[in-house]
Scaffold this motif. Structure first.
Motif, mmCIF file in Angstrom:
data_model
loop_
_atom_site.group_PDB
_atom_site.id
_atom_site.type_symbol
_atom_site.label_atom_id
_atom_site.label_comp_id
_atom_site.label_asym_id
_atom_site.label_seq_id
_atom_site.Cartn_x
_atom_site.Cartn_y
_atom_site.Cartn_z
ATOM 1 N N ALA A 62 44.096 32.144 33.244
ATOM 2 C CA ALA A 62 43.696 33.526 33.520
ATOM 3 C C ALA A 62 43.331 33.744 34.990
ATOM 4 O O ALA A 62 43.691 34.773 35.563
ATOM 5 C CB ALA A 62 42.538 33.935 32.620
ATOM 6 N N ASP A 63 42.638 32.799 35.605
ATOM 7 C CA ASP A 63 42.267 32.966 37.010
ATOM 8 C C ASP A 63 43.490 32.993 37.922
ATOM 9 O O ASP A 63 43.541 33.768 38.876
ATOM 10 C CB ASP A 63 41.303 31.869 37.461
ATOM 11 C CG ASP A 63 39.906 32.061 36.905
ATOM 12 O OD1 ASP A 63 39.563 33.207 36.532
ATOM 13 O OD2 ASP A 63 39.159 31.068 36.826
ATOM 14 N N ARG A 64 44.475 32.149 37.628
ATOM 15 C CA ARG A 64 45.715 32.159 38.427
ATOM 16 C C ARG A 64 46.450 33.488 38.278
ATOM 17 O O ARG A 64 46.975 34.034 39.243
ATOM 18 C CB ARG A 64 46.655 31.021 38.017
ATOM 19 C CG ARG A 64 46.279 29.688 38.588
ATOM 20 C CD ARG A 64 47.348 28.650 38.361
ATOM 21 N NE ARG A 64 47.901 28.739 37.005
ATOM 22 C CZ ARG A 64 49.075 28.260 36.657
ATOM 23 N NH1 ARG A 64 49.841 27.661 37.520
ATOM 24 N NH2 ARG A 64 49.495 28.363 35.421
ATOM 25 N N LEU A 65 46.499 34.001 37.046
ATOM 26 C CA LEU A 65 47.154 35.281 36.811
ATOM 27 C C LEU A 65 46.414 36.397 37.536
ATOM 28 O O LEU A 65 47.021 37.225 38.214
ATOM 29 C CB LEU A 65 47.241 35.588 35.316
ATOM 30 C CG LEU A 65 47.798 36.965 34.949
ATOM 31 C CD1 LEU A 65 49.207 37.151 35.511
ATOM 32 C CD2 LEU A 65 47.775 37.160 33.447
ATOM 33 N N ARG A 66 45.100 36.419 37.417
ATOM 34 C CA ARG A 66 44.289 37.440 38.088
ATOM 35 C C ARG A 66 44.539 37.411 39.594
ATOM 36 O O ARG A 66 44.727 38.448 40.229
ATOM 37 C CB ARG A 66 42.809 37.217 37.797
ATOM 38 C CG ARG A 66 41.884 38.251 38.396
ATOM 39 C CD ARG A 66 40.426 38.009 38.031
ATOM 40 N NE ARG A 66 40.215 38.119 36.590
ATOM 41 C CZ ARG A 66 40.080 37.093 35.751
ATOM 42 N NH1 ARG A 66 40.108 35.848 36.207
ATOM 43 N NH2 ARG A 66 39.889 37.285 34.462
ATOM 44 N N PHE A 67 44.558 36.216 40.166
ATOM 45 C CA PHE A 67 44.801 36.068 41.605
ATOM 46 C C PHE A 67 46.193 36.587 41.977
ATOM 47 O O PHE A 67 46.351 37.316 42.956
ATOM 48 C CB PHE A 67 44.651 34.602 42.022
ATOM 49 C CG PHE A 67 44.902 34.372 43.480
ATOM 50 C CD1 PHE A 67 43.938 34.693 44.422
ATOM 51 C CD2 PHE A 67 46.119 33.855 43.919
ATOM 52 C CE1 PHE A 67 44.173 34.501 45.774
ATOM 53 C CE2 PHE A 67 46.361 33.663 45.262
ATOM 54 C CZ PHE A 67 45.389 33.983 46.200
ATOM 55 N N ALA A 68 47.201 36.232 41.194
ATOM 56 C CA ALA A 68 48.573 36.683 41.475
ATOM 57 C C ALA A 68 48.676 38.208 41.388
ATOM 58 O O ALA A 68 49.303 38.848 42.237
ATOM 59 C CB ALA A 68 49.556 36.025 40.514
ATOM 60 N N LEU A 69 48.050 38.792 40.365
ATOM 61 C CA LEU A 69 48.097 40.248 40.204
ATOM 62 C C LEU A 69 47.384 40.961 41.342
ATOM 63 O O LEU A 69 47.936 41.885 41.956
ATOM 64 C CB LEU A 69 47.477 40.654 38.865
ATOM 65 C CG LEU A 69 48.246 40.275 37.608
ATOM 66 C CD1 LEU A 69 47.394 40.502 36.365
ATOM 67 C CD2 LEU A 69 49.556 41.036 37.522
ATOM 68 N N THR A 70 46.160 40.547 41.633
ATOM 69 C CA THR A 70 45.390 41.252 42.661
ATOM 70 C C THR A 70 45.990 41.034 44.055
ATOM 71 O O THR A 70 46.002 41.959 44.864
ATOM 72 C CB THR A 70 43.903 40.852 42.641
ATOM 73 O OG1 THR A 70 43.791 39.441 42.778
ATOM 74 C CG2 THR A 70 43.239 41.308 41.363
#
Length: 123
Positions: free
Chosen positions: A28-36
């Motif tokens: 989830a943290d990797r996805l959040r970082f990629a999205l933001t």
């Protein structure tokens, strides 16, 4: 989880992020970082997140997707999560997140606003 960004045309203003596999606490943290990161950059003005190859989604994944929507709103970018199916769609629906995973910044048509102002002045 794997993800890749796709921009149909080099100068295009739309990107599609294709997610694959499990979207859970571990990623989830990797996805959040990629999205933001994508949504706070100058381009694109539109990000589509394709969940067609996602096999599992937990609450941490849902939160990351909602954080993407928040980043889109803060940066006046269009954001849409598409192709959720099976248990992924069910999780989004049951958590109440599904209706919130599309964001389009409000665009005011200057001509419409001007004609509305003129209409209200004539009364």
């Amino acid at each position: 989880m794997y993800f890749r960004l796709e921009r149909p045309h080099p100068a295009g203003d739309r990107q599609t992020m294709h997610l694959t596999g499990d979207v859970d606490l571990a990623v989830a943290d990797r996805l959040r970082f990629a999205l933001t990161t994508t949504l706070t950059s100058a381009h694109p003005s539109e990000l589509i997140v394709d969940l067609s190859a996602v096999t599992f989604l937990d609450c941490a994944g849902v939160t990351a997707l909602l954080d993407g929507r928040r980043a889109a709103a803060e940066n006046a970018k269009r954001y849409e999560v598409v192709n959720a199916a099976g248990c992924v769609h069910r999780v989004l629906r049951l958590t109440g997140a599904l209706p919130h995973l599309t964001y389009a910044p409000a665009v005011i048509d200057r001509r419409l606003r001007t004609s509305t102002e003129q209409l209200s002045l004539s009364r």
